[in-house]
Design an enzyme around this catalytic site. Structure first.
Site, PDB file in Angstrom:
ATOM      1  N   CYS A 108       0.864  80.126  36.989  1.00  0.00           N
ATOM      2  CA  CYS A 108       0.638  79.022  36.349  1.00  0.00           C
ATOM      3  C   CYS A 108       1.767  78.094  36.997  1.00  0.00           C
ATOM      4  O   CYS A 108       1.577  77.624  38.069  1.00  0.00           O
ATOM      5  CB  CYS A 108       0.918  79.316  34.915  1.00  0.00           C
ATOM      6  SG  CYS A 108       2.566  80.020  34.427  1.00  0.00           S
ATOM      7  N   SER A 109       2.686  77.592  36.299  1.00  0.00           N
ATOM      8  CA  SER A 109       3.702  76.653  36.812  1.00  0.00           C
ATOM      9  C   SER A 109       5.085  76.859  36.051  1.00  0.00           C
ATOM     10  O   SER A 109       5.700  75.934  35.921  1.00  0.00           O
ATOM     11  CB  SER A 109       3.134  75.113  36.524  1.00  0.00           C
ATOM     12  OG  SER A 109       3.159  75.032  35.038  1.00  0.00           O
ATOM     13  N   CYS A 110       5.536  78.174  36.006  1.00  0.00           N
ATOM     14  CA  CYS A 110       6.950  78.435  35.128  1.00  0.00           C
ATOM     15  C   CYS A 110       7.849  77.789  36.134  1.00  0.00           C
ATOM     16  O   CYS A 110       7.947  78.041  37.318  1.00  0.00           O
ATOM     17  CB  CYS A 110       6.974  79.998  35.345  1.00  0.00           C
ATOM     18  SG  CYS A 110       5.894  80.867  34.244  1.00  0.00           S
TER      19      CYS A 110
END
Length: 201
Positions: A108-110
């Site tokens: 995702c975009s952690c």
């Protein structure tokens, strides 16, 4: 006929969806746009990558802190009062002449908001998330960073449980500099691994 206002269809698809969602939530009274603006401004201008830059600068001048950061980044960063959203569990990875570190989140975009602020758009984009793993050297070159062939590139995949902070190498010619002055050389991209610390002017 005058036609000088913006249209959502001039936005990229992701931004248009965000705009539509914000409009619906505002109309239903579920969010206050002013509160959202304050949150965004806080992460963009007050936190941004400044916290991370201060962590890196301290590690450059304080060997004890650098060792602590390497051993337990979560605690070391928290000691500077930088805690919060998506920065609860941190690991610091140190660049060297032999190894360059690059951070990505393939799922995702952690991203560690508390030390780096808002993630850049490209960090969340599928091309970066996929190519950083399979062709990290090529990705770095697209960012304008060409590393020596002998330098190993290690890719770290952030997760919901663990985020990473790259500690770039300290630029030469900065001996005797204060932490505040050194922090000015540390960029967000350097702490993700898509760049290096700035050279002193």
């Amino acid at each position: 006929m005058s036609h000088d206002h913006d249209h959502d269809n001039e936005l990229d698809p992701f931004a248009a969806r965000v705009r539509a969602l914000e409009t619906i939530l505002t109309e239903k009274g579920l969010i206050d746009p002013a509160a959202i603006d304050v949150i965004v401004d806080t992460y963009e201008t007050k936190i941004g990558p400044r916290n991370g830059a201060k962590v890196v600068a301290k590690a450059w001048v304080d060997l004890e802190f650098a060792a602590w950061l390497k051993r337990d980044a979560t605690a070391a960063i928290a000691s500077l009062s930088y805690t919060g959203r998506q920065g609860e569990h941190m690991q610091a990875v140190f660049n060297s002449e032999a190894t360059h570190n690059l951070v990505v989140c393939t799922l995702c975009s952690c991203y560690p908001w508390s030390v780096l602020g808002l993630p850049p758009v490209w960090y969340k984009a599928p091309p970066y998330r996929s190519r950083a793993v399979i062709d990290p050297r090529g990705v770095l070159e697209e960012f304008g960073l060409t590393l020596p062939a002998a330098t190993k590139i290690r890719v770290w995949d952030s997760t919901a449980e663990l985020r990473y902070l790259v500690v770039p190498m300290r630029p030469e010619g900065t001996e005797g500099w204060s932490e505040e002055r050194l922090a000015e050389l540390v960029t967000r991209d350097a702490m993700i691994g898509t760049g290096l610390a700035k050279e002193p002017a």
